[in-house]
Design an enzyme around this catalytic site. Structure first.
Site, short mmCIF file in Angstrom:
data_model
loop_
_atom_site.label_atom_id
_atom_site.label_comp_id
_atom_site.label_asym_id
_atom_site.label_seq_id
_atom_site.Cartn_x
_atom_site.Cartn_y
_atom_site.Cartn_z
N TRP A 1 4.50 -10.10 -15.18
CA TRP A 1 3.49 -9.07 -14.91
C TRP A 1 2.09 -9.70 -14.97
O TRP A 1 1.19 -9.34 -14.22
CB TRP A 1 3.65 -7.98 -15.98
CG TRP A 1 2.81 -6.75 -15.87
CD1 TRP A 1 1.98 -6.27 -16.84
CD2 TRP A 1 2.75 -5.82 -14.79
NE1 TRP A 1 1.40 -5.09 -16.43
CE2 TRP A 1 1.86 -4.79 -15.18
CE3 TRP A 1 3.36 -5.74 -13.54
CZ2 TRP A 1 1.54 -3.71 -14.35
CZ3 TRP A 1 3.05 -4.65 -12.71
CH2 TRP A 1 2.16 -3.66 -13.12
N HIS B 1 6.21 -10.93 -23.42
CA HIS B 1 4.79 -10.63 -23.59
C HIS B 1 4.49 -10.35 -25.06
O HIS B 1 4.91 -9.33 -25.60
CB HIS B 1 4.50 -9.39 -22.74
CG HIS B 1 3.07 -8.98 -22.70
ND1 HIS B 1 2.09 -9.77 -22.15
CD2 HIS B 1 2.45 -7.85 -23.12
CE1 HIS B 1 0.93 -9.15 -22.23
NE2 HIS B 1 1.12 -7.97 -22.83
N SER C 1 -3.41 -10.10 -24.24
CA SER C 1 -3.30 -9.10 -23.19
C SER C 1 -4.64 -8.42 -22.93
O SER C 1 -5.61 -9.10 -22.62
CB SER C 1 -2.19 -8.12 -23.57
OG SER C 1 -1.65 -7.59 -22.42
N LYS D 1 -8.21 -10.34 -22.28
CA LYS D 1 -9.26 -10.11 -21.28
C LYS D 1 -10.59 -9.98 -22.04
O LYS D 1 -11.63 -10.50 -21.63
CB LYS D 1 -9.01 -8.83 -20.48
CG LYS D 1 -7.62 -8.73 -19.82
CD LYS D 1 -7.49 -7.45 -18.99
CE LYS D 1 -6.11 -6.81 -18.99
NZ LYS D 1 -5.05 -7.41 -18.24
C1 GTR Z 1 -0.36 -3.50 -19.66
C2 GTR Z 1 -1.45 -3.81 -18.67
C3 GTR Z 1 -1.83 -5.25 -18.79
C4 GTR Z 1 -2.02 -5.69 -20.23
C5 GTR Z 1 -1.08 -5.01 -21.20
C6 GTR Z 1 -1.47 -5.10 -22.68
O1 GTR Z 1 0.14 -2.23 -19.55
O2 GTR Z 1 -0.97 -3.51 -17.41
O3 GTR Z 1 -2.97 -5.51 -18.00
O4 GTR Z 1 -3.32 -5.58 -20.62
O5 GTR Z 1 -0.92 -3.67 -20.94
O6 GTR Z 1 -2.64 -5.04 -23.03
O7 GTR Z 1 -0.55 -5.19 -23.48
#
Ligand code: GTR
Length: 430
Positions: free
Chosen positions: A352, A403, A261, A265
């Site tokens: 998402w 996720h 996540s 990045k």
């Molecule tokens: C979310 C965000 C995502 C992702 C995620 C995470 O809230 O919108 O871009 O990075 O967090 O890091 O778990």
């Protein structure tokens, strides 16, 4: 007894074609290209009405060509790519997305604070390394934990996790708490060293006007191109790499950086900026990482800038709701990793982060990989659920479920690493 047996047998005989048919259909559907389930789409759309989860509502878009320079010159060779286009794209992602690292001088010191040759019941040696950064009378410590498999005859390849979750539960170096997020025992069993650091050691994950973490040590006059928190974490991964390449037990040219996540990045940006990383595993990184912004599917630039104003440089805000004006898209961030190994992964319920947008970004980075290895190809259609596609240095999967970074994801990553790290070189598989 006999008659009932015969009766059953004849019944079964009649049912056999139906059973074969069902198995065939089941196998076919198992191989079917993944697409978001209608149920998930509808559920998410209901809860987040301002975001698009419908494939049919993805706008038409044209991606910038990774192999054409800003001035319109066509790139035809890896030499031209490395000399002209790669530096240009790296500069664009630096000034427009993640921000520039200041050139303030700093000192790095490695302190081995613990070494245990009998960790994991003798399977590994644990090293706890404090990476101390000092500048301008201030200092900061990154706590790197590293397990190296025992009973090996040569330097081993390694995985470095950028941990964006609470360290006590997820990267417990005592191994009292175990988590699939960093399945250290399983990674050791497959012959890899496994390291991790907590991103909060480098910079806190909150908008504090860049008063803390590494910003407090190195920032001078901030401007619209100054680095944000993702770039700071990626910089932290590079400082861990400084240590890993100095440790004789680690094969310095076989280190993978992995993150989930926001950590995914970070892993991507670390891979783009630090060519010492031989493999990049970006798990469900989504918006501002692995998914194509122009698809406007799931999280958008506008949302991410509002929710996490500290992650990117200030210039990135110029692209909120103006995705088509970006002189780049995320396939070109992936191209910066070529010819090194790149594994992008998604999860079926994590719309998402736009699993399809992530696949397409990888797919459209391939022309750059092909400059190095001509036949690096992936199918245009998405792979089936839980079925990784791999070719040469690149790989992708959609795992079933939510996720998360799970052991299943790690196993897929390690399968790819068995080829590209253990057998291959940074410039491709030989
Ligand atoms: C979310 C965000 C995502 C992702 C995620 C995470 O809230 O919108 O871009 O990075 O967090 O890091 O778990």
């Amino acid at each position: 007894m006999k008659t009932s047996n015969l009766f059953l047998q004849s019944k079964l005989k009649k049912l056999l074609p139906l059973i074969f048919c069902l198995i065939f259909v089941w196998q076919l559907s198992a191989q079917e290209s993944w697409q978001a389930s209608r149920e998930t789409v509808e559920k998410l759309s209901k809860n987040q009405t301002e975001f698009n989860y419908y494939e049919e509502k993805v706008p038409a878009y044209t991606l910038p060509d990774a192999l054409t320079t800003i001035k319109g010159q066509k790139i035809r060779s890896k030499k031209e790519w490395e000399k002209l286009r790669r530096p240009e794209l790296l500069e664009l992602f630096t000034t427009q997305v993640y921000g520039r690292v200041p050139n303030t001088p700093y000192k790095t010191e490695f302190k081995i604070i613990k070494e245990d040759p009998n960790a994991m019941n003798g399977a590994a040696t644990l090293k706890l390394v404090d990476i101390i950064i000092s500048a301008n009378t201030k200092s900061l410590t990154i706590h790197l934990g590293l397990f190296i498999p025992n009973k090996v005859s040569k330097p081993v390849p390694a995985f470095l996790l950028v941990c964006n979750r609470p360290p006590a539960e997820n990267i417990d170096f005592t191994r009292e708490k175990k988590s699939e997020f960093w399945p250290a025992e399983e990674v050791i069993a497959r012959g890899y060293a496994v390291a991790a650091f907590y991103n909060g050691d480098v910079d806190p994950d909150k908008h504090d006007d860049f008063q803390n973490g590494i910003h407090a040590l190195l920032d001078t006059n901030r401007n619209s191109e100054s680095w944000g928190t993702l770039a700071a974490w990626a910089w932290g991964a590079s400082r861990c790499m400084d240590y890993l390449v100095s440790d004789k037990a680690i094969a310095a040219d076989k280190v993978a950086v992995i993150g989930h996540s926001r950590g995914g990045k970070t892993a991507l940006w670390a891979g783009a900026t630090d060519e010492r990383f031989a493999m990049i595993c970006s798990n469900e990184a989504g918006c501002g990482g692995t998914s194509l912004a122009r698809r406007k599917y799931g999280e958008t630039i506008d949302r991410i800038n509002k929710a996490f104003p500290h992650w990117f440089c200030a210039n990135y805000k110029n692209y909120s709701n103006r995705e088509n004006e970006m002189p780049f898209d995320m396939h070109e961030l992936m191209a910066l990793i070529a010819p090194r190994a790149l594994y992008v992964a998604a999860a079926s319920e994590d719309l998402w982060a736009d699993p399809k947008g992530q696949y397409l970004a990888l797919y459209h980075s391939l022309p750059v990989y092909q400059l190095y290895t001509k036949n690096t190809r992936l199918p245009q259609d998405m792979p089936a659920l839980n079925t990784p596609v791999r070719n040469g240095q690149v790989a992708y999967h959609v795992r079933d479920g939510a996720h998360n970074l799970t052991l299943k994801d790690w196993n897929f990553y390690m399968n790819h690493a068995d080829r590209v790290l253990k057998k291959g070189t940074k410039r491709g598989i030989r």
